[in-house]
Design an enzyme around this catalytic site. Structure first.
Site, PDB file in Angstrom:
ATOM      1  N   ASP A 131      41.503   1.250 -88.463  1.00  0.00           N
ATOM      2  CA  ASP A 131      41.124   1.992 -87.264  1.00  0.00           C
ATOM      3  C   ASP A 131      39.742   1.483 -86.834  1.00  0.00           C
ATOM      4  O   ASP A 131      39.022   0.870 -87.634  1.00  0.00           O
ATOM      5  CB  ASP A 131      41.084   3.485 -87.593  1.00  0.00           C
ATOM      6  CG  ASP A 131      40.575   4.325 -86.449  1.00  0.00           C
ATOM      7  OD1 ASP A 131      41.077   4.168 -85.324  1.00  0.00           O
ATOM      8  OD2 ASP A 131      39.641   5.121 -86.670  1.00  0.00           O
ATOM      9  N   ASP A 166      37.078   3.302 -84.284  1.00  0.00           N
ATOM     10  CA  ASP A 166      36.037   4.326 -84.196  1.00  0.00           C
ATOM     11  C   ASP A 166      36.030   5.191 -85.456  1.00  0.00           C
ATOM     12  O   ASP A 166      37.032   5.826 -85.779  1.00  0.00           O
ATOM     13  CB  ASP A 166      36.268   5.219 -82.974  1.00  0.00           C
ATOM     14  CG  ASP A 166      36.247   4.436 -81.673  1.00  0.00           C
ATOM     15  OD1 ASP A 166      35.171   4.342 -81.066  1.00  0.00           O
ATOM     16  OD2 ASP A 166      37.314   3.913 -81.280  1.00  0.00           O
ATOM     17  N   ASP A 214      40.028   6.972 -90.599  1.00  0.00           N
ATOM     18  CA  ASP A 214      39.191   8.150 -90.874  1.00  0.00           C
ATOM     19  C   ASP A 214      39.743   9.418 -90.236  1.00  0.00           C
ATOM     20  O   ASP A 214      39.027  10.409 -90.113  1.00  0.00           O
ATOM     21  CB  ASP A 214      37.763   7.909 -90.357  1.00  0.00           C
ATOM     22  CG  ASP A 214      37.692   7.969 -88.834  1.00  0.00           C
ATOM     23  OD1 ASP A 214      38.472   7.240 -88.181  1.00  0.00           O
ATOM     24  OD2 ASP A 214      36.880   8.736 -88.300  1.00  0.00           O
TER      25      ASP A 214
END
Length: 220
Positions: free
Chosen positions: A12, A14, A170
């Site tokens: 991922d 961001d 995250d």
């Protein structure tokens, strides 16, 4: 648990590779300032940064995408963000070393994000991620994460079967997407992580730092 050695690791963007929350928070707070409102505290905005406009506007204005005022705020937010997309954004500590370690091991790495392509394509080179083997954005396929379609597309582009890839993220939806694609899933606890503790996501493994992820690879 013993994890299968990966042929590729997908990340991922961001909150996993890059700490972009300062610029995302700045974009939504500019909405408030332009309306004569005080900025929302950064510590309230940071946990929802991975959720993009929906999460940030939700916290800053207390509305959902179903609210009639949401589209105008979203469009203005995106304009603000594009104007200042990489002012304070940077790679998390240890990410550069992690990516160099993958290169040394001959492990491909790529990016799968829900950020729309016109923003992803501007941000990636500005923060030093232009050497990714693939970059899949939220509008690259018909479905964003947690649907597995973006992860399947990434595996296809790097010509590696999904089951031989790890996916690192995250946010709970990252783990859900990785599981749906049949990938080994790694929860990045150094990221934003939202309101649900990463220990409850049922990822195959949870790592606290990029260095810990590299150490995990070194065990193979």
């Amino acid at each position: 648990m013993t994890l299968p050695k990966p042929k590729a690791i997908l990340f991922d963007l961001d909150g996993t590779l890059a700490d972009t929350a300062p610029d995302l928070a700045g974009a939504v707070n500019q909405l408030r300032i332009s309306r004569g409102m005080a900025p929302t505290d950064y510590e309230l905005l940071r946990p929802v940064a991975s959720a993009g406009a929906r999460g940030l506007i939700g916290v800053a204005f207390g509305i959902t995408p179903q609210d009639e005022s949401y589209p105008e705020l979203r469009d203005e937010f995106l304009q603000n963000y594009e104007t200042a997309i990489a002012v304070n954004s940077r790679l998390f500590d240890g990410v550069t070393e992690l990516l160099s370690g993958l290169q040394e091991k001959g492990i491909a790495w790529g990016i799968v994000t829900n950020k729309v392509a016109y923003l992803t394509d501007q941000l990636v080179p500005k923060i030093g991620l232009q050497h990714a083997a693939c970059v899949i954005s939220g509008d690259t396929t018909a479905h964003p994460k947690p649907h597995p379609a973006p992860l399947y597309e990434a595996a296809k582009r790097i010509n590696i079967q999904a089951e031989h890839c790890w996916y690192v993220g995250d946010d709970l939806r990252d783990i859900q997407a990785g599981q749906a694609a049949g990938m080994t899933t790694i929860a990045a606890a150094w990221g934003y992580c939202g309101e649900v503790a990463p220990a409850t996501w049922k990822a195959d493994f949870l790592v606290e730092t990029p260095q810990q992820l590299l150490a995990l690879l070194n065990q193979h």
